[in-house]
Each structure stands twice: as structure tokens, then as C-alpha cells.
Write a protein that holds these residues in place. Structure first.
Motif, PDB file in Angstrom:
ATOM      1  N   GLU A 416       0.844  -1.183   0.000  1.00  0.00           N
ATOM      2  CA  GLU A 416       0.000   0.000   0.000  1.00  0.00           C
ATOM      3  C   GLU A 416       0.882   1.236   0.000  1.00  0.00           C
ATOM      4  OE1 GLU A 416      -4.047   0.291   2.162  1.00  0.00           O
ATOM      5  OE2 GLU A 416      -2.635   1.339   3.459  1.00  0.00           O
ATOM      6  N   ALA A 417       0.465   2.246  -0.742  1.00  0.00           N
ATOM      7  CA  ALA A 417       1.186   3.518  -0.783  1.00  0.00           C
ATOM      8  C   ALA A 417       0.182   4.653  -0.758  1.00  0.00           C
ATOM      9  CB  ALA A 417       2.058   3.599  -2.032  1.00  0.00           C
ATOM     10  N   GLY A 418       0.580   5.759  -0.157  1.00  0.00           N
ATOM     11  CA  GLY A 418      -0.337   6.881  -0.074  1.00  0.00           C
ATOM     12  C   GLY A 418       0.380   8.170   0.286  1.00  0.00           C
ATOM     13  N   VAL A 419      -0.385   9.244   0.294  1.00  0.00           N
ATOM     14  CA  VAL A 419       0.161  10.544   0.648  1.00  0.00           C
ATOM     15  C   VAL A 419      -0.921  11.342   1.363  1.00  0.00           C
ATOM     16  CG1 VAL A 419      -0.489  11.570  -1.568  1.00  0.00           C
ATOM     17  CG2 VAL A 419       1.376  12.585  -0.222  1.00  0.00           C
ATOM     18  N   ALA A 420      -0.503  12.107   2.364  1.00  0.00           N
ATOM     19  CA  ALA A 420      -1.407  12.990   3.098  1.00  0.00           C
ATOM     20  C   ALA A 420      -0.919  14.422   2.949  1.00  0.00           C
ATOM     21  CB  ALA A 420      -1.473  12.601   4.571  1.00  0.00           C
ATOM     22  N   VAL A 421      -1.854  15.331   2.730  1.00  0.00           N
ATOM     23  CA  VAL A 421      -1.546  16.759   2.617  1.00  0.00           C
ATOM     24  C   VAL A 421      -2.515  17.519   3.497  1.00  0.00           C
ATOM     25  CG1 VAL A 421      -1.358  18.747   1.085  1.00  0.00           C
ATOM     26  CG2 VAL A 421      -0.768  16.467   0.241  1.00  0.00           C
ATOM     27  N   GLY A 422      -2.005  18.402   4.340  1.00  0.00           N
ATOM     28  CA  GLY A 422      -2.917  19.136   5.201  1.00  0.00           C
ATOM     29  C   GLY A 422      -2.225  20.164   6.052  1.00  0.00           C
ATOM     30  N   LYS A 423      -3.010  20.714   6.956  1.00  0.00           N
ATOM     31  CA  LYS A 423      -2.503  21.698   7.899  1.00  0.00           C
ATOM     32  C   LYS A 423      -2.206  21.020   9.229  1.00  0.00           C
ATOM     33  CE  LYS A 423      -4.806  25.772   5.968  1.00  0.00           C
ATOM     34  NZ  LYS A 423      -5.671  26.951   6.271  1.00  0.00           N
ATOM     35  N   LYS A 424      -1.181  21.483   9.898  1.00  0.00           N
ATOM     36  CA  LYS A 424      -0.815  20.914  11.187  1.00  0.00           C
ATOM     37  C   LYS A 424      -1.959  21.118  12.180  1.00  0.00           C
ATOM     38  CE  LYS A 424       4.053  21.904  10.373  1.00  0.00           C
ATOM     39  NZ  LYS A 424       5.251  22.645  10.820  1.00  0.00           N
ATOM     40  N   ASP A 425      -2.358  20.037  12.836  1.00  0.00           N
ATOM     41  CA  ASP A 425      -3.460  20.065  13.810  1.00  0.00           C
ATOM     42  C   ASP A 425      -4.748  20.567  13.171  1.00  0.00           C
ATOM     43  OD1 ASP A 425      -1.747  19.168  15.823  1.00  0.00           O
ATOM     44  OD2 ASP A 425      -1.096  21.220  16.237  1.00  0.00           O
ATOM     45  N   GLY A 426      -4.931  20.298  11.872  1.00  0.00           N
ATOM     46  CA  GLY A 426      -6.127  20.769  11.192  1.00  0.00           C
ATOM     47  C   GLY A 426      -6.597  19.788  10.132  1.00  0.00           C
ATOM     48  N   VAL A 427      -7.280  20.331   9.110  1.00  0.00           N
ATOM     49  CA  VAL A 427      -7.845  19.517   8.045  1.00  0.00           C
ATOM     50  C   VAL A 427      -6.734  18.914   7.194  1.00  0.00           C
ATOM     51  CG1 VAL A 427      -9.320  19.563   5.991  1.00  0.00           C
ATOM     52  CG2 VAL A 427      -9.914  20.943   8.000  1.00  0.00           C
ATOM     53  N   ASN A 428      -6.915  17.642   6.770  1.00  0.00           N
ATOM     54  CA  ASN A 428      -5.967  17.041   5.846  1.00  0.00           C
ATOM     55  C   ASN A 428      -6.672  16.064   4.919  1.00  0.00           C
ATOM     56  OD1 ASN A 428      -5.533  14.077   6.772  1.00  0.00           O
ATOM     57  ND2 ASN A 428      -5.386  15.252   8.679  1.00  0.00           N
ATOM     58  N   GLY A 448      -8.510   1.547  -3.486  1.00  0.00           N
ATOM     59  CA  GLY A 448      -8.090   2.940  -3.479  1.00  0.00           C
ATOM     60  C   GLY A 448      -9.028   3.760  -2.610  1.00  0.00           C
ATOM     61  N   ARG A 449      -8.482   4.772  -1.940  1.00  0.00           N
ATOM     62  CA  ARG A 449      -9.296   5.588  -1.047  1.00  0.00           C
ATOM     63  C   ARG A 449      -8.879   7.054  -1.141  1.00  0.00           C
ATOM     64  NH1 ARG A 449      -8.006   0.960   2.093  1.00  0.00           N
ATOM     65  NH2 ARG A 449      -6.096   1.980   2.792  1.00  0.00           N
ATOM     66  N   LEU A 450      -9.843   7.926  -1.062  1.00  0.00           N
ATOM     67  CA  LEU A 450      -9.597   9.362  -0.930  1.00  0.00           C
ATOM     68  C   LEU A 450     -10.381   9.819   0.285  1.00  0.00           C
ATOM     69  CD1 LEU A 450      -8.366  11.940  -2.069  1.00  0.00           C
ATOM     70  CD2 LEU A 450     -10.462  12.273  -3.392  1.00  0.00           C
ATOM     71  N   GLN A 451      -9.699  10.336   1.296  1.00  0.00           N
ATOM     72  CA  GLN A 451     -10.308  10.592   2.591  1.00  0.00           C
ATOM     73  C   GLN A 451     -10.024  11.998   3.077  1.00  0.00           C
ATOM     74  OE1 GLN A 451      -9.601   7.497   5.426  1.00  0.00           O
ATOM     75  NE2 GLN A 451      -9.833   8.857   7.176  1.00  0.00           N
ATOM     76  N   LEU A 452     -11.048  12.651   3.599  1.00  0.00           N
ATOM     77  CA  LEU A 452     -10.928  13.969   4.216  1.00  0.00           C
ATOM     78  C   LEU A 452     -11.059  13.825   5.708  1.00  0.00           C
ATOM     79  CD1 LEU A 452     -10.906  17.109   4.223  1.00  0.00           C
ATOM     80  CD2 LEU A 452     -13.400  17.005   3.932  1.00  0.00           C
ATOM     81  N   ASN A 453     -10.040  14.290   6.461  1.00  0.00           N
ATOM     82  CA  ASN A 453     -10.074  14.292   7.916  1.00  0.00           C
ATOM     83  C   ASN A 453     -10.258  15.717   8.410  1.00  0.00           C
ATOM     84  OD1 ASN A 453      -9.477  11.480   8.075  1.00  0.00           O
ATOM     85  ND2 ASN A 453      -7.333  11.964   7.636  1.00  0.00           N
ATOM     86  N   MET A 454     -11.302  15.924   9.216  1.00  0.00           N
ATOM     87  CA  MET A 454     -11.611  17.250   9.704  1.00  0.00           C
ATOM     88  C   MET A 454     -11.816  17.183  11.215  1.00  0.00           C
ATOM     89  SD  MET A 454     -14.651  19.846   8.522  1.00  0.00           S
ATOM     90  CE  MET A 454     -14.073  19.781   6.835  1.00  0.00           C
ATOM     91  N   PRO A 455     -10.788  17.521  12.018  1.00  0.00           N
ATOM     92  CA  PRO A 455     -10.938  17.493  13.483  1.00  0.00           C
ATOM     93  C   PRO A 455     -12.076  18.390  13.943  1.00  0.00           C
ATOM     94  CG  PRO A 455      -8.639  17.742  12.856  1.00  0.00           C
ATOM     95  CD  PRO A 455      -9.446  17.920  11.609  1.00  0.00           C
ATOM     96  N   LEU A 456     -12.828  17.911  14.914  1.00  0.00           N
ATOM     97  CA  LEU A 456     -13.952  18.645  15.433  1.00  0.00           C
ATOM     98  C   LEU A 456     -13.487  19.942  16.096  1.00  0.00           C
ATOM     99  CD1 LEU A 456     -17.047  18.277  15.729  1.00  0.00           C
ATOM    100  CD2 LEU A 456     -16.596  17.431  18.041  1.00  0.00           C
ATOM    101  N   GLY A 457     -14.148  21.036  15.769  1.00  0.00           N
ATOM    102  CA  GLY A 457     -13.824  22.306  16.372  1.00  0.00           C
ATOM    103  C   GLY A 457     -12.788  23.112  15.599  1.00  0.00           C
ATOM    104  N   LYS A 458     -12.268  22.517  14.464  1.00  0.00           N
ATOM    105  CA  LYS A 458     -11.282  23.252  13.663  1.00  0.00           C
ATOM    106  C   LYS A 458     -11.974  24.096  12.596  1.00  0.00           C
ATOM    107  CE  LYS A 458      -7.661  21.570  15.744  1.00  0.00           C
ATOM    108  NZ  LYS A 458      -6.721  22.406  16.496  1.00  0.00           N
TER     109      LYS A 458
END
Length: 458
Positions: A416-428, A448-458
Motif C-alpha cells: 500500500e502507498a499513499g500521501v497525506a496533505v494538510g494543515k498541522k493540527d487541522g484539516v488534511n 483505493g481511497r480518498l479521505q478527508l479528515n476534519m478534526p472537530l472544532g477546527k
């Protein structure tokens, strides 16, 4: 729901006032010959009888075809079956019930329903072809593989906040199928309170409650020209207790559901629940053990049919140990994980399993090292590539891991290979692709997956 496999002991004794042999009753008792499984699904086996009467319906089945016969009555009724050259035998005698009948050979089968003198009765039927039975069993195996493949991220003591791990999907899609699509949600009580009070306390304390849920859509690859999509969903409700900074204990309950459309008219689903304790321990810098045990039940709920068993007791054992070290700016994480899910058919009052099979298990022993490194683009944004490659042993019984046994587990490989792009302690954003080799008779699995991570309160 009961399952009857001809050739085994006949159930019970005919109750008083209920006829349980295949003899034509009064004027309503007329046999009707259907054209087979397709005709049964069109209702040509269905029958209704008034109090004190009986009737016969006949159908020709191929070996392995499955009938689910539903008896509905406000009193008591008896259902019997006979086939060419065999004596009649009682499938059920008593109140309303659903009985699963598996044809032991290709032949014509007559089904006789008799109502007692107090109330009428009706008979409904649903037939599953041999291909349909095989597809439903494949669904159950995929479902167990999903459950054995991974645990909720919330049970990890080192889980990064707002960074849920994508769902691994062993056996979900073939090389000719569509890429699985997943939606993930995760939240805890402490995070909700923090979001409602930004300036308040951020530490969740030693006790917290959480929820995690996932929904995934995939293609089975079973049908090349017809609808063949599936979906898997699971919800976790848990609590955690911090014994110390390096020990986390907790309990969780999960509810899962899997459904597949295998062609335009062949649909099946299965659902279940489990509950039990978990533990996550940090033994030293970067060395973590995660363990979990759970018990529950599973229900197979295809459209009117149930292969193998209508209900089963389920157990799950899972343990993973991993260590993280840094080399040249890269995080290297070797990981060894063992998981095993087992279904045991529910036993009847006589102690005999209602299903046609004993306990069935699905297990994996994974050895998959992972490498990743975070590169800062600026003071707020980063990019993090990741690669993981290794192998796993798949097996049906825990005894297969015994070096002295003659049973050899299947050795398979995954990458498996992947890449994450985002803001520190924020959305990625995370994009991931991978491949997993199939067993000797199975195709490779591409995902294959495309995923949005959005911490609560950010």
C-alpha cells in the motif's frame, strides 16, 4: 428460523389434531407442480388452507438449491415433505415458523401443509439457486474478513487526534471491480465539550466516551454485465479509562451490516453485534500493544433465505504489536497482528446445531512494516508520503498456526502507498492505493481511497 437438511433426524412428533404425513386432505388437497426455483419465487408454491384442512405443493429442485418455507398460523400447523422413492417426513409441527430446506439431490419434492381444527394456515416459499447460495456464502466470508481486518482507531492509545485510519477491505473488490468508497465519522464526548467551549479544558481526563462509524461501498466483481455492488457499515460505541499515561482500558459494543446486490433480483444481507473489552499499552518509546476480545451474535438475513444457519454465536480475538523508530527522518513501524473471527451455529434444545455446519472461522496473521515521513511545506502545511509492504497468512482454524499441524495456511502478499496533505493540527486529505494477492483460487484485490479528515472544532 430452523434449517432442515434431509437425511438427518426428523424433528419432533406430530401434535394432537395436526396431520403430519403426506396424504391428500379434504377437497382443498390438490398437488401443483412448479417449474423449479424460478417458479417458487413467483409464488407458485404458496398456499392457504382453512382450519382442519390441508394441501400439497410440489416443486422440482436441483441438488443444493435452498427453499425457505414460512408457515403462518394463529393456531398450529404441520409441514411435511416427501420426494421420489422416499417416505414422508415432518419438517415442522406447531406454531408459525420459517424452515430452511436444502435439496440433497435433484428430484421432485412435495410439501404438505395441514392446519389444525382451530385456525387456518398459509405457506410461503422463497428459493435460492446453487449460484445464489454460493454468492451468499461469499458475502458472509467477506463480512468476516472486514471484521477481522481491523479495529476502531479509538482503541489505540497513540491515535492521532482527528486522524482516523482508512478501512482495510480484504477481498472487497477484484481487479475488474470498482474502487471501494468509504465514509468515516469519529467523535468523543470530550471533543464535543471542547468544541462547544473553545476556551475550556482540552484534556479529556481519565474517563471518556466515544463513537466511531464507517460506511463503505464496493464492487464484488461477481457479475460483469449486471449490478453487483455491496456495502459494509459498522458503528462502535465505547468508553475508555486511562489507568496511567501508558495504559488504556475500555469496553465497546459494535453493530455491523453487510448487503450485496448480486444481479438485479438476487439480494442478500447479514447483520450482527458484538461487545467486549479492549486494552492498549505503551511498553516503551514507540512500542505499542493493542488487544481486543468480543462476543455476540450474527443474523443472516437474505430476502427470505438463510444459508448455513439463521443465527450464530460470534467471537473475535485480535492483537497487534508495533514499534516505531526513526531512521534518517523516516518513521519505520514494523507491525505484527493476529485476528480471528468465528461463528458457531446456535444449538437447538436437543443440543444439535440448527445449521448444517459446525463452527466456521476466518483468521489472519499479518506482518507489514510501514515507512512514512512528514515534510513541512511551510509553518502550517505539510505533506506526508507513506508506504507499507508485507505478507499475511490466512487460515480457517487457529490450529493451522501450530507448526506441527498438517494444515498449511495460505501465504499472501500486500502493499500500500499513499500521501497525506494538510494543515498541522487541522484539516488534511489522504489518498491511498494498494493491492493484496488473492488465495490460490481467488483474484488479486486492488483498492483505493480518498479521505478527508476534519478534526472537530477546527
Amino acid at each position: 428460523m430452523q434449517q432442515i437438511v434431509p437425511g438427518r433426524a426428523v424433528l419432533g412428533v406430530v401434535l394432537s389434531g395436526v396431520c403430519g404425513v403426506l396424504i391428500a386432505g379434504p377437497s382443498e388437497a390438490q398437488a401443483y407442480v412448479s417449474a423449479g426455483c424460478d417458479a417458487a419465487n413467483k409464488g407458485r408454491l404458496n398456499a392457504s388452507v382453512t382450519a382442519g384442512r390441508g394441501t400439497v405443493r410440489e416443486v422440482r429442485l436441483d441438488e443444493g438449491e435452498t427453499l425457505t418455507l414460512t408457515i403462518t398460523t394463529k393456531g398450529k400447523a404441520a409441514l411435511s415433505v416427501h420426494s421420489e422413492g422416499d417416505a414422508a417426513r415432518v419438517l415442522h409441527s406447531g406454531r408459525s415458523i420459517s424452515v430452511v430446506f436444502v435439496a440433497p439431490r435433484t428430484a421432485s419434492y412435495g410439501f404438505h401443509i395441514d392446519a389444525d381444527d382451530d385456525a387456518g394456515a398459509s405457506l410461503g416459499a422463497r428459493c435460492t439457486s446453487i449460484t445464489g447460495v454460493a454468492n451468499e456464502r461469499a458475502l458472509l466470508e467477506r463480512r468476516k474478513a472486514f471484521l477481522a481486518g481491523r479495529d476502531p482507531d479509538r482503541i489505540r492509545i497513540d491515535r492521532p487526534a482527528g486522524d482516523p485510519k482508512p478501512l482495510e477491505a480484504p477481498g472487497a473488490a477484484s481487479a475488474n471491480g470498482e474502487i471501494p468508497k468509504e465514509v468515516t465519522a469519529s467523535v468523543s464526548v470530550s471533543e464535543l465539550l471542547s468544541a462547544m467551549n473553545p476556551g475550556g479544558k482540552k484534556d479529556p481526563g481519565i474517563l471518556d466516551f466515544w463513537f466511531e462509524g464507517r460506511y463503505m461501498n464496493y464492487d464484488t466483481g461477481s457479475f460483469q454485465t449486471r449490478e453487483s455492488d455491496g456495502n459494509f457499515s459498522v458503528m462502535y460505541f465505547g468508553s475508555k479509562y486511562m489507568v496511567g499515561p501508558d495504559i488504556m482500558l475500555g469496553a465497546l459494543a459494535q453493530f455491523d451490516q453487510t448487503g450485496e446486490a448480486l444481479g438485479t433480483e438476487n439480494k442478500a444481507s447479514a447483520s450482527g453485534w458484538m461487545a467486549g473489552p479492549y486494552v492498549s499499552v505503551r511498553f516503551g518509546p514507540g512500542i505499542i500493544f493493542d488487544g481486543r476480545a468480543a462476543w455476540g451474535t450474527t443474523q443472516n438475513l437474505p430476502h427470505g433465505i438463510a444459508v448455513d444457519t439463521a443465527s450464530a454465536d460470534r467471537s473475535l480475538l485480535r492483537g497487534t504489536i508495533r514499534g516505531t523508530r526513526q531512521y534518517g527522518g523516516w518513521d519505520v513501524t514494523p507491525k505484527v497482528g493476529l485476528s480471528y473471527v468465528e461463528d458457531t451455529p446456535v444449538r437447538s434444545s436437543s443440543g444439535v446445531p440448527e445449521g448444517s455446519h459446525a463452527a466456521v472461522g476466518t483468521g489472519r496473521l499479518d506482518v507489514v512494516p510501514e515507512l512514512k515521513r512528514r515534510f513541512d511545506i511551510n509553518s502550517e502545511t505539510y505533506i506526508e508520503p507513506r508506504i507499507a509492504a508485507g505478507g499475511f497468512l490466512s487460515f480457517d482454524e487457529m490450529s493451522a498456526l501450530n507448526p506441527g499441524t498438517s494444515v498449511v495456511p495460505d501465504l499472501q502478499w500486500k502493499a500500500e502507498a499513499g500521501v497525506a496533505v494538510g494543515k498541522k493540527d487541522g484539516v488534511n486529505w489522504q489518498a491511498t492505493g494498494g493491492v493484496e494477492t488473492g488465495a490460490a483460487t481467488a483474484t488479486d484485490t486492488w483498492s483505493g481511497r480518498l479521505q478527508l479528515n476534519m478534526p472537530l472544532g477546527k
